[in-house]
Design an enzyme around this catalytic site. Structure first.
Site, PDB file in Angstrom:
ATOM      1  N   GLU A   9       0.807  -1.226   0.000  1.00 41.48           N
ATOM      2  CA  GLU A   9       0.000   0.000   0.000  1.00 41.48           C
ATOM      3  C   GLU A   9       0.833   1.264   0.000  1.00 41.48           C
ATOM      4  OE1 GLU A   9      -0.445  -2.347   2.368  1.00 41.48           O
ATOM      5  OE2 GLU A   9      -2.479  -2.261   3.197  1.00 41.48           O
ATOM      6  N   ASP A  82      -1.670  -5.059   3.696  1.00 41.57           N
ATOM      7  CA  ASP A  82      -1.807  -5.497   5.087  1.00 41.57           C
ATOM      8  C   ASP A  82      -2.740  -6.699   5.237  1.00 41.57           C
ATOM      9  OD1 ASP A  82      -0.275  -3.348   5.771  1.00 41.57           O
ATOM     10  OD2 ASP A  82      -1.988  -2.072   6.298  1.00 41.57           O
ATOM     11  N   ASP A  84      -5.413  -7.359   6.848  1.00 43.42           N
ATOM     12  CA  ASP A  84      -6.691  -7.092   7.504  1.00 43.42           C
ATOM     13  C   ASP A  84      -7.744  -6.942   6.415  1.00 43.42           C
ATOM     14  OD1 ASP A  84      -6.212  -4.625   6.408  1.00 43.42           O
ATOM     15  OD2 ASP A  84      -5.942  -3.572   8.299  1.00 43.42           O
ATOM     16  N   GLU A  86      -9.357  -4.426   5.077  1.00 41.47           N
ATOM     17  CA  GLU A  86      -9.126  -3.446   4.021  1.00 41.47           C
ATOM     18  C   GLU A  86      -7.973  -3.875   3.120  1.00 41.47           C
ATOM     19  OE1 GLU A  86     -11.157  -0.875   3.436  1.00 41.47           O
ATOM     20  OE2 GLU A  86     -12.374  -1.355   5.198  1.00 41.47           O
ATOM     21  N   TYR A 288       5.141   2.124  11.347  1.00 43.78           N
ATOM     22  CA  TYR A 288       3.928   2.707  10.807  1.00 43.78           C
ATOM     23  C   TYR A 288       3.064   3.367  11.885  1.00 43.78           C
ATOM     24  CZ  TYR A 288       0.204   3.277   7.488  1.00 43.78           C
ATOM     25  OH  TYR A 288      -0.738   3.818   6.661  1.00 43.78           O
ATOM     26  N   ARG A 290      -0.202   4.391  11.736  1.00 47.37           N
ATOM     27  CA  ARG A 290      -1.647   4.122  11.832  1.00 47.37           C
ATOM     28  C   ARG A 290      -1.858   2.668  12.233  1.00 47.37           C
ATOM     29  NH1 ARG A 290      -1.869   8.354   7.658  1.00 47.37           N
ATOM     30  NH2 ARG A 290      -1.259   6.937   6.010  1.00 47.37           N
ATOM     31  N   HIS A 333      -0.449  -4.181  12.026  1.00 49.47           N
ATOM     32  CA  HIS A 333       0.878  -3.599  12.206  1.00 49.47           C
ATOM     33  C   HIS A 333       1.360  -3.805  13.631  1.00 49.47           C
ATOM     34  CE1 HIS A 333       0.584  -1.450   8.382  1.00 49.47           C
ATOM     35  NE2 HIS A 333      -0.687  -1.311   8.677  1.00 49.47           N
TER      36      HIS A 333
END
Length: 774
Positions: A9, A82, A84, A86, A288, A290, A333
């Site tokens: 991403e 990632d 997850d 999303e 990271y 977020r 993360h």
DNA sequence: CAGTGAGCGAGCTTCCGCTTGACTT
């Protein structure tokens, strides 16, 4: 030419991964999602089993075409967003949009960016998890349905351009309900008793012992009674006890805890924190930013252990694993931590350095030993009554993690600073210097700050680390809430003190209710909230997100089909939308304040076309009603009749100055003085438009004139329209009501008229060149 | 710096989550 293409991403992540992989790998980034539901026509085909209409986002077209080109030239494509919901969806959209083939596309995930982790991921590829993707599609579609069906109801029933959504509307609700609690709050007072004893220690040094009565006394009479009994009483130490106390460090930062701490300790806003963290991340200095995870990788644990024992010694080190408790956390993360834990500080801007240091300290402290304290409690007997006074103190025996990280006071309640107690003996007699009973008022529940709102949302499982900043700006941009400071009010309190066996009564003044950078709901926020809560109770419910999340989890687990879940939701929801559109009244939050004693007309307040307004008389009456906007700081919910009546007294003429009328009024930008058709703002705190006198009005006019004279750096005889002025951001050119920038390398004073005109011409040219997008 | 809910009425507004730029009057 490379044989492999890895897509992640984030470009920063791509850069890091690239370092670990050989020449055979091309690493690219998708910059987040590449597709979204079409904005026009709702983006969902309701009649076609909720088929989503995806379009490639305008700003991603270039990236997509680049990725498509790269994908054609390699043998294997590795999709590595990632792990997850999303991330899985991003992988799937990439697969669809880039028209990839199942036989040469692999889905991989890694939890830390190390050579081993990446190699391990490559050795263990899997397929795209379609169930997880479906869970994301359901999430996305539900959010679109809620947002794009609810908002138009508000346009129709309240005001155009308003918005509602699963997340933002609940955020506003939290603020509105807290505000109402505060409005309804009745402060009570009670008396707090403290005594100060003074005596000489064995070295003949004067020492003080401060003790308190554990319970507060409810009335002034009780307080007086207590002090009276203290007259001629004997005070004696009845008991001394000590017990050990342990304090443990907090877990390392997530997005939300970083935002809260940076706000408390550094005074950063939520968005400032994220912008600075982004810089640190891009520079490779932190992981990271977020994330909702408090987990640290094994590498980090090892690095922390080494850094701690090197800097402070082995006894300060204690490896700890933290578990995430947050509802709905996806943990793709690590926690936010320094990449290189041996670096206590980094280069960069001042804000970057300070935020980095905060992150370093928190991370290191989370891997340090407990702090050990000893708490001493002393009970003091009073000969004339049953009640006892208590003194307590704390001694730090071993600092442990406190060596690097002081826990910040959660709430303000830190009245007694606990220090060391002087050496005392059992049965020691004490004589009081002063015993006082101070009237203390209970406080209303605290208003939310940006940080505490984020914390609350996170507890409810609402919103994600990447959306905390946008949520806060959206609810402000819609006018639902404002972040601001508000001054406190003076309040009297009673202080009773007993000195030398005499009681002294005083009334003192304190300032109460000062608010700094707090979130306040506006009238429109309250009206919109009440409307939504009335008609869409289930969506506004604080548990709505949690309950749909459960269903998303079931979709992800393959237990239910996403279209069925959405169908069930939409049928019920849509019925409510239609019903509300048809049957509900125009909602303007109207409130009747009473009757004007002079005109006998009814006074109401409500949301008008241009904001909150007071109305004198009814709209059907023979005489048209009069209107007046509420002032800043006045609210529909709390304004009283007298204040509303005052509003109709403006504008008013004060008198003449330089042969022209001076008028006082309130306009778009607040209260003003008007003179010779020029406007001068009143001072926010000091001037009141209803009581301001002639002398002060003239003063305001003259002050502004003086200020304007000072602003002028240079004028030109040849052209009076053009001036060089001093502004907030430095010198600028003012020309026919337009302002123009002066380049940093030019000295404002030495510019000629021609120079200025050239600068103006340049700007106008460059402006014309910028194409209008959207 | 004024107006205060429909007597012309176009065309628009809006959601949440993933990412970074380009832009700074």
């Amino acid at each position: 030419m490379e044989n492999n293409l890895i897509i992640v991403e984030s470009p920063a992540k791509a850069k890091t991964i690239k370092k670990f992989l050989g020449k055979d790998f091309l690493v690219k980034s998708s910059f987040g999602h590449i597709r979204d539901l079409e904005k026009k026509n709702f983006g969902i085909e309701i009649e076609n089993n909720y088929r989503p209409q995806y379009v490639i986002s305008e700003d991603k077209k270039k990236i997509v075409s680049e990725l498509r080109k790269s994908a054609k030239n390699v043998k294997i494509i590795w999709l590595a967003p990632d792990e997850d919901r999303e991330g899985e969806a991003i992988a799937w959209h990439l697969f669809e949009v880039l028209k990839l083939k199942p036989d040469n596309t692999k889905r991989i995930v890694f939890h830390e960016i190390t050579k081993n982790a990446i190699q391990n991921a490559i050795n263990n590829p899997r397929n795209i998890d379609k169930n997880l993707v479906d869970a994301q599609q359901a999430r996305r579609i539900l959010d679109r349905m809620v947002g794009f069906k609810l908002s138009p109801v508000l346009w129709e029933k309240i005001k155009p351009a308003l918005s509602a959504g699963r997340v933002q509307s609940v955020a506003v609700r939290l603020l509105v309900e807290r505000e109402r609690e505060i409005i309804a709050f009745k402060s009570k007072s009670a008396f707090k008793v403290t005594a100060i004893f003074e005596f000489l220690d064995k070295n003949n040094n004067k020492v003080e012992l401060k003790a308190e009565l554990p319970k507060k006394l409810e009335t002034k009479e009780q307080a007086l009674d207590f002090l009276n009994k203290c007259k001629n009483a004997e005070f004696e130490i009845e008991e001394i006890s000590t017990k050990p106390l342990k304090k443990s460090p907090s877990p390392p930062f997530t997005t939300s805890t970083l935002q809260q701490e940076a706000s408390r300790k550094l005074g950063f806003s939520v968005s400032q924190t994220m912008a600075v963290a982004q810089k640190l991340y891009e520079a490779g200095k932190i992981t990271y930013m977020r994330t909702d995870s408090v987990n640290l990788s094994n590498i980090a644990l090892t690095l922390a252990k080494k850094a701690i024992s090197d800097k402070y010694g082995m006894k300060y080190s204690k490896s700890r694993k933290y578990k995430t408790k947050t509802k709905g956390a996806q943990e793709a993360h690590e926690a936010i931590r320094p990449t290189y834990l041996e670096n206590k500080s980094v280069s960069g801007s001042n804000t970057e350095q300070r935020l980095y240091e905060l992150i370093w300290k928190r991370t290191i402290a989370s891997q340090m030993s407990d702090a050990l304290l000893e708490k001493t409690t002393v009970i003091i007997r009073i000969s004339t009554m049953e009640e006892k006074l208590i003194a307590s103190g704390e001694v730090l025996k071993f600092d442990g993690f406190l060596k690097v990280y002081k826990v910040s006071a959660e709430e303000e309640d830190q009245e007694t600073s606990k220090g060391l107690l002087p050496p005392l003996k059992m049965n020691q007699k004490l004589s009081p210097e002063i015993i006082s009973a101070t009237e203390k008022f209970t406080n209303y529940p605290p208003r939310y700050t940006e940080g505490s709102l984020v914390k609350k949302l996170e507890e409810l499982g609402i919103g994600r680390p990447s959306t905390y900043v946008p949520i806060i700006s959206t609810i402000q941009n819609r006018g639902y809430v404002v972040k601001e400071d508000r001054p406190g009010k003076e309040r009297e309190y009673v202080l009773l003190s007993l000195i030398n066996n005499t009681i002294k009564k005083e009334t003192r003044i304190e300032i109460a209710g000062v608010e700094k950078s707090k979130m306040f709901p506006n009238d429109i926020g309250m009206v919109v909230n009440d409307f939504l809560v009335e008609h869409f109770k289930d969506i506004l419910n604080f548990n709505f997100t949690a309950s749909v999340e459960k269903e998303f989890d079931e979709i992800a687990a393959g237990k239910i089909v996403w279209t069925e879940m959405i169908d069930k939701f939409y049928r019920a929801f849509h019925k409510k939308v239609e019903k509300t559109m048809e049957s509900s009244e125009w909602s303007k939050g109207e409130r009747e304040l009473g009757t004007d004693p002079k005109s006998k007309k009814i006074v109401t307040v409500k949301i008008g076309r241009y904001g909150p307004v007071a109305q004198l008389g009814k709209s059907g009456d023979a005489q048209k009603p009069k209107f007046a906007s509420l002032l800043k700081g006045q609210h529909i919910e709390t304004i009283i009749l007298e204040e509303a009546l005052d509003l109709f007294k403006l504008p008013r003429i004060l008198g003449k100055y330089e042969n022209k009328d001076i008028t006082i009024g309130v306009g778009r930008f607040g209260p003003y003085v008007m003179h010779n058709s020029k406007f001068y703002s009143l001072q926010k705190e000091t001037d009141d438009p209803f009581t301001i006198k002639m002398g002060r009005a003239i003063e305001i006019i003259e002050d502004k004139r003086e200020e304007d004279r000072k602003k002028v750096i240079k004028t030109f005889e040849e052209n009076h329209d053009l001036k060089i002025l001093k502004g907030r951001w430095g010198p600028y050119i003012s020309f026919k009501k337009e302002n123009f920038k002066i380049p940093k390398n030019k000295d404002a004073k030495s510019l000629s008229l021609q120079n200025c005109l050239d600068l103006i011409k340049n700007r106008q040219k460059s402006k014309a060149k910028t194409p209008k997008i959207k």
